[in-house]
Write a protein that holds these residues in place. Sequence first.
Motif, short mmCIF file in Angstrom:
data_model
loop_
_atom_site.label_atom_id
_atom_site.label_comp_id
_atom_site.label_asym_id
_atom_site.label_seq_id
_atom_site.Cartn_x
_atom_site.Cartn_y
_atom_site.Cartn_z
N ASP A 111 1.22 -1.56 0.17
CA ASP A 111 -0.19 -0.45 -0.38
C ASP A 111 0.28 1.42 -0.13
O ASP A 111 1.61 1.42 1.14
N ARG A 113 0.28 4.33 0.68
CA ARG A 113 -0.08 5.12 1.23
C ARG A 113 1.00 4.77 2.30
O ARG A 113 0.83 5.44 3.53
N ASN A 213 -5.07 10.03 -0.99
CA ASN A 213 -5.86 10.06 -1.15
C ASN A 213 -7.49 10.19 -0.41
O ASN A 213 -8.31 9.92 -0.73
N LYS A 216 -10.56 8.71 1.83
CA LYS A 216 -11.13 7.70 1.90
C LYS A 216 -10.16 7.12 2.57
O LYS A 216 -10.07 5.84 2.56
N GLY A 217 -8.70 7.46 1.98
CA GLY A 217 -7.64 7.14 2.68
C GLY A 217 -7.27 7.18 3.61
O GLY A 217 -6.89 6.19 4.75
N TYR A 273 -3.47 0.58 -1.86
CA TYR A 273 -3.63 1.40 -3.03
C TYR A 273 -2.75 1.65 -3.47
O TYR A 273 -1.62 2.22 -3.39
N GLU A 275 -1.09 4.12 -6.61
CA GLU A 275 -1.10 5.22 -7.28
C GLU A 275 -2.09 5.29 -9.09
O GLU A 275 -1.55 4.44 -9.26
#
Length: 541
Positions: A111, A113, A213, A216-217, A273, A275
């Motif tokens: 991920d 993030r 993000n 939501k992120g 997640y 990009e």
Amino acid sequence: MWYQQYNPLGNEIVSGIIAFLPILLFLLSLTIFKLKGVYAAALTLGVTIIITVGVFDMPITKAFGAILLGTGKALWPIGYIVIMAVWLYKISVQTGKFEIVRGSIANITEDQRLQLLLIGFCFNAFLEGAAGLGVPIAICAALLVTLGFHPIKAAGLCLIANASTGAFGTVGIPVITGAEVGGMETIDLSRMTALILPLISFLVPFLLIFILNGLKGIKEIFPAIFLVSSVFSVLQLLTIATIGPELANIIPSLVSMLVLAAFLRKWQPKMIYHEPGVEVTGTLKIYTMKEIMVAWSPFYLLTGVIAVWSLPAFKNLFVDGGALDFTTIALKIPGLHNEIIRTPPIVTEANSMPAILHVNFVSATGTAILLAIILTSVLFPVLNLKQTVNLLGGTIKELWLPIFTIVLVMAFANLSDFSGLSTSLGLALAKTADFFPFVSPVLGWIGVFLTGSVVNNNALFGSLQVVTGTQIGISPGLLMAANTAGGSVAKLISPQSIAIAAAAVNQTGNESKIFQYTLRYSLGLLLLVCIMTLCLSYIMI
């Protein structure tokens, strides 16, 4: 001798507005006009020369002396550090180490993030605390690019992460300098910064994920963000309140990184997640511990060397009379050194301004990076000497333009300082009287924008903050802390930092894009610091 003039037009507000014009021009050049960094810096320097000589009556010879000093500071130590850091990065890429580094991080989490929290925030904070001076931006932004981040975004996110750590960069020197200038104990100023900066540190990880993000992120990886923010900010608060500023980045960042890595062994978000536009491959390659250790070798060797370079016992070798003081050359700028007089109220009594370029061949941070490169090449040989030297040549060839941009920026910064432009602007802002606590961080923000350094900012405006605080009955320590905090959130838009970030991600010429990416967040954090300082000024009366 030439005495600085802070009010050449007979009205401090008008004189301050004139002094602000070069800064405004630079801001407009990068935002509205979208000029390349080198053109914006050159235009700003030209206008600054006209104003300092034509309005503030600075002798032209002294103006060029200030430009010469700024050029020297840009080349040493800043240019030296940038070249060494990027050279280290290129060696890592050429030898395949960076691919394994990327894989080792991806094996903790795919991920992006969470990778941003590990590298862009935690590792960035550690390097800022240990080295500073552009090293964390150059290394971490380049690393994020290898993890699949867009170069402009990688540079911008690393700059934004610096908001929580800039005040305690290079083992706390900004706070130490502020305390010296303000005539207060270091621990007292450190505790005063504890009222402002840990909150910024708590918010920055949330801000980074929001930028990447959105809400939501934040929702999807909230446990991880809250863990990092809490551990980092609480440890930073405890460190600066009990130990002092020296370890205020190093301890929190190391613990946060270890805690997050351990946490991610047990928890991963339901949605991974990446990009948009990033191509995700199938199965991740699993590397042995030996391969991972060797791949990370340039960075832990760098960490070890910089740790030695930061020790008081090592630093004492280079002070006057120290065993290695001969390795530092002090170049006094002729016609400038001790020939410009700074006068009250910016200082308590008139004093001359030294103009010395210290060329510290051994104790420079760039030399620490060079030693890490040598140790890596000897202990883990992959490239031969010719290949390594060729990479250095290629690095210098690629970086000449960003370094020239830094030269122009530092020339502008030194000219503003020695001519009294920055002081004139500061005195105009100090006229806000009871509203000054709200404006106080703005001075620090402008100081770092001008000089690129929270250290230089505290040296520039520290006395003014203390004198003004005493005159209006506000805690000088609070205003000095506000000056430091305002400077820390200006690291996001410092032209010097942006030039380094652009060079690190191979985006030289796109400085305006990075500047536009970070400006709104810098201003938002500045507003928060201003509000906090104003509220604290009422509480501490």
